[in-house]
Motif scaffolding. Sequence first.
Motif, short mmCIF file in Angstrom:
data_model
loop_
_atom_site.label_atom_id
_atom_site.label_comp_id
_atom_site.label_asym_id
_atom_site.label_seq_id
_atom_site.Cartn_x
_atom_site.Cartn_y
_atom_site.Cartn_z
N GLY A 151 10.98 0.76 0.38
CA GLY A 151 10.83 1.17 -1.01
C GLY A 151 9.83 0.32 -1.77
O GLY A 151 9.32 -0.70 -1.28
N HIS A 152 9.51 0.75 -2.98
CA HIS A 152 8.63 0.03 -3.91
C HIS A 152 7.28 -0.28 -3.27
O HIS A 152 6.77 -1.40 -3.37
N LYS A 153 6.71 0.70 -2.61
CA LYS A 153 5.39 0.58 -1.97
C LYS A 153 5.36 -0.39 -0.80
O LYS A 153 4.29 -0.72 -0.29
N ALA A 154 6.53 -0.88 -0.37
CA ALA A 154 6.57 -1.82 0.75
C ALA A 154 6.07 -1.16 2.03
O ALA A 154 5.40 -1.81 2.85
N GLY A 155 6.38 0.13 2.21
CA GLY A 155 5.91 0.85 3.40
C GLY A 155 4.40 0.96 3.43
O GLY A 155 3.77 0.83 4.49
N GLU A 156 3.81 1.19 2.27
CA GLU A 156 2.35 1.28 2.18
C GLU A 156 1.71 -0.07 2.53
O GLU A 156 0.70 -0.13 3.22
N VAL A 157 2.33 -1.15 2.06
CA VAL A 157 1.83 -2.49 2.36
C VAL A 157 1.95 -2.78 3.85
O VAL A 157 1.01 -3.28 4.48
N ALA A 158 3.09 -2.44 4.44
CA ALA A 158 3.33 -2.73 5.86
C ALA A 158 2.34 -2.01 6.76
O ALA A 158 1.73 -2.61 7.65
N SER A 159 2.16 -0.70 6.54
CA SER A 159 1.26 0.07 7.42
C SER A 159 -0.18 -0.40 7.27
O SER A 159 -0.91 -0.50 8.27
N GLN A 160 -0.60 -0.71 6.05
CA GLN A 160 -1.97 -1.17 5.84
C GLN A 160 -2.18 -2.52 6.49
O GLN A 160 -3.24 -2.77 7.12
N MET A 161 -1.20 -3.42 6.39
CA MET A 161 -1.32 -4.73 7.03
C MET A 161 -1.39 -4.59 8.55
O MET A 161 -2.17 -5.29 9.21
N VAL A 162 -0.59 -3.70 9.11
CA VAL A 162 -0.59 -3.48 10.56
C VAL A 162 -1.97 -3.03 11.02
O VAL A 162 -2.54 -3.57 11.99
N ALA A 218 -1.09 -8.16 22.98
CA ALA A 218 -1.04 -9.44 22.27
C ALA A 218 -1.32 -9.24 20.79
O ALA A 218 -0.70 -9.88 19.92
N GLY A 219 -2.25 -8.33 20.48
CA GLY A 219 -2.56 -8.04 19.09
C GLY A 219 -1.39 -7.42 18.36
O GLY A 219 -1.14 -7.73 17.18
N ILE A 220 -0.65 -6.57 19.04
CA ILE A 220 0.53 -5.94 18.43
C ILE A 220 1.59 -7.01 18.15
O ILE A 220 2.22 -7.02 17.09
N HIS A 221 1.78 -7.94 19.09
CA HIS A 221 2.76 -9.01 18.88
C HIS A 221 2.35 -9.91 17.71
O HIS A 221 3.18 -10.24 16.85
N LYS A 222 1.07 -10.30 17.67
CA LYS A 222 0.60 -11.15 16.58
C LYS A 222 0.72 -10.44 15.24
O LYS A 222 1.11 -11.05 14.23
N THR A 223 0.38 -9.18 15.22
CA THR A 223 0.46 -8.40 13.99
C THR A 223 1.91 -8.29 13.52
O THR A 223 2.21 -8.44 12.33
N ASN A 224 2.81 -8.04 14.45
CA ASN A 224 4.22 -7.93 14.09
C ASN A 224 4.72 -9.23 13.46
O ASN A 224 5.42 -9.21 12.43
#
Length: 366
Positions: free
Chosen positions: A40-51, A87-93
């Motif tokens: 909620g509260h745009k957190a999903g938008e932040v998460a996907s963009q950061m990923v 490795a990139g997926i792990h670091k990103t997570n």
Amino acid sequence: MAIVQSAGITDVGKKRKGNEDAFFFSDAMRFYVVADGMGGHKAGEVASQMVVEALQEHMQKAKGESKTDDMTSVDGKLSKEANYLVAGIHKTNQAVHQHSQSSTAYQGMGSTVSAVYLTGETLIVSNVGDSPIYLIREGAVETISVLHTWAAEHAAIAPAGSKPLGKQFQHMLTQAMAVDEIVKPDTREIPMLKGDIVVICSDGLSDNVSPEEIRDIVLKEQPHQACQTLVDLSNKIRGHDNITVIVLKIMALTADDLELDLEENGIESAKDLPPPKSKIAVEYDTEDGSYQSFVQSINLDRVLIETGESFAVGQDVSMSFSFGEEQTHLMLNGKVAGRSPHGIEVQFEQLSPQNQEMIKSIMEKL
């Protein structure tokens, strides 16, 4: 190196106010990724963009030679390049998970990730969550990602004839980016064939359009047209969620293969191909300023404008298109409906019959 043609688009859908999907694609990097955020509260938008941004930055460092320093662990069953992607997926997570703990507004945020990386003549696919990756090969369609949902994992281990779990479990994820400190992406490597088409999408598309329907559309249309057709179809059926799709087509495995194809069609070299159709210029104004660019694609509902500028979804846009030998002008208004790495998608408002006919003329020239 394979010759690839690709396109991607994202759309807010018909019922959501914001877009929690993010994506990136680059034929130069041979890298394509979709992320579907949640929270909620745009957190999903932040998460996907950061990923997407973190993975893009990681893969930019590869440049054909994966650095072992960037790999926390190595799977001996995978190639060096596949291990680099994992490795990139792990670091990103880890990075996004840490960010989720930095503020109460971001706690509980997460995202799916589905990525494709091309190396030599191999497709490397890796995913966490339920954003599907499809491979269309020789007329058949196959899901080459693994759905990390309660429903899918129950179906994989349940005895034959068992009753499937209810609909409420279809999108209940067993793992997602940023939710925990550790994720276990499913990764596979597939030999590439000329003519292969790969589709990566969010569930805003796959919930409404079947794999067979997706196959039929991408086989008939070029990637940029197919993306728009798929988004339009999903919105027509339901449009309940954000919709994101990337389509990439393997045109040839090497440049020599492409030249051979041209010769078989009576064209001596790529230089003898017909010239591309005209670019359509567009001047557009927002409350932030005035801009000039070109039309990437257009239909009777919306236009994709090439731009590196950042605009908010829902922002008002006034547009003036110039086309034809006599430089005919068409003035239209619309709202930003989506963003992509190549530009902004603007949905038209109140098209008159005359405006529709003029748009058809533009479509013929692209």
